[in-house]
Design a protein around this motif. Structure first.
Motif, short mmCIF file in Angstrom:
data_model
loop_
_atom_site.label_atom_id
_atom_site.label_comp_id
_atom_site.label_asym_id
_atom_site.label_seq_id
_atom_site.Cartn_x
_atom_site.Cartn_y
_atom_site.Cartn_z
N UNK A 1 0.83 -1.19 0.00
CA UNK A 1 0.00 0.00 0.00
C UNK A 1 0.87 1.26 0.00
N UNK A 2 0.46 2.24 -0.79
CA UNK A 2 1.16 3.52 -0.84
C UNK A 2 0.28 4.64 -0.27
N UNK A 3 -0.93 4.75 -0.79
CA UNK A 3 -1.81 5.83 -0.34
C UNK A 3 -3.24 5.53 -0.76
N UNK A 4 -4.21 6.09 -0.01
CA UNK A 4 -5.62 5.93 -0.33
C UNK A 4 -6.36 7.23 -0.11
N UNK B 1 -1.69 7.74 3.95
CA UNK B 1 -0.42 7.48 3.28
C UNK B 1 0.42 6.53 4.11
N UNK B 2 1.12 5.64 3.44
CA UNK B 2 2.04 4.74 4.13
C UNK B 2 3.17 5.55 4.76
N UNK B 3 3.69 5.07 5.87
CA UNK B 3 4.76 5.79 6.57
C UNK B 3 5.97 6.00 5.67
N UNK B 4 6.23 5.05 4.79
CA UNK B 4 7.42 5.13 3.94
C UNK B 4 7.36 6.28 2.93
N UNK B 5 6.16 6.82 2.69
CA UNK B 5 6.03 7.89 1.69
C UNK B 5 5.49 9.19 2.27
N UNK B 6 5.14 9.19 3.53
CA UNK B 6 4.58 10.40 4.16
C UNK B 6 5.55 11.56 4.03
N UNK C 1 -7.51 9.93 -10.45
CA UNK C 1 -6.78 10.00 -9.19
C UNK C 1 -5.30 10.16 -9.52
N UNK C 2 -4.62 11.00 -8.73
CA UNK C 2 -3.21 11.28 -8.97
C UNK C 2 -2.36 10.83 -7.78
N UNK C 3 -1.10 10.59 -8.06
CA UNK C 3 -0.12 10.39 -7.01
C UNK C 3 1.08 11.28 -7.35
N UNK C 4 1.21 12.36 -6.60
CA UNK C 4 2.36 13.24 -6.77
C UNK C 4 3.50 12.69 -5.92
N UNK C 5 4.62 12.40 -6.58
CA UNK C 5 5.76 11.79 -5.90
C UNK C 5 6.95 12.73 -5.97
N UNK C 6 7.37 13.22 -4.84
CA UNK C 6 8.52 14.12 -4.74
C UNK C 6 9.65 13.46 -3.97
N UNK C 7 10.83 14.02 -4.08
CA UNK C 7 12.00 13.50 -3.35
C UNK C 7 12.14 12.00 -3.53
N UNK C 8 12.04 11.55 -4.76
CA UNK C 8 12.06 10.12 -5.04
C UNK C 8 13.40 9.49 -4.68
N UNK C 9 13.32 8.25 -4.21
CA UNK C 9 14.49 7.48 -3.81
C UNK C 9 14.58 6.21 -4.66
#
Length: 123
Positions: free
Chosen positions: A47-50, A60-65, A79-87
């Motif tokens: 799970x990432x986010x809902x 949001x999952x703790x790993x992506x908060x 529905x969008x998922x904005x992903x910043x500071x990607x690892x």
């Protein structure tokens, strides 16, 4: 029949950003909660986010908060998922999923899934 189609994946350097989108067709979009999951080969889908039907509540999952943000546009059935500071550890296939009222981490609850979009983060 509900159909989900993801887009927006790609290759990005660590520290960069991507915005994933998932367009839903076949039913009234606003009647579904929506979530994002991700999966790497050999591992369970996680799970990432809902987000709730109105968008007023998110999870949001703790790993992506603090780095990822889920949002929705009910007028555009998206529905969008904005992903910043990607690892590099964010590298995975990302899937969107729909449910009538659930937007938590139990993937077995979800009724509908997209085909996935690949996100690769280079170091």
């Amino acid at each position: 029949q509900v159909q989900l189609v993801e887009s927006g994946g790609g290759l990005v350097q660590a520290g960069g950003s991507l915005r994933l989108s998932c367009v839903v067709s076949g039913r009234t979009f606003s009647s579904y909660t929506m979530s994002w999951f991700r999966q790497v080969p050999g591992k369970e889908r996680e799970f990432v986010a809902g987000i709730s039907k109105t968008g007023g509540s998110t999870n949001h999952a703790d790993s992506v908060k603090g780095r990822f943000t889920i949002s929705r546009d009910n007028a555009k059935n998206t529905v969008h998922l904005q992903m910043n500071s990607l690892k590099p550890e964010d590298t995975a296939v990302y899937y969107c999923a729909a449910h009538r009222y659930y937007y938590g981490s139990n993937l077995g609850q979800y009724d509908y899934w997209g085909q996935g979009t690949q996100v690769t983060v280079s170091s």
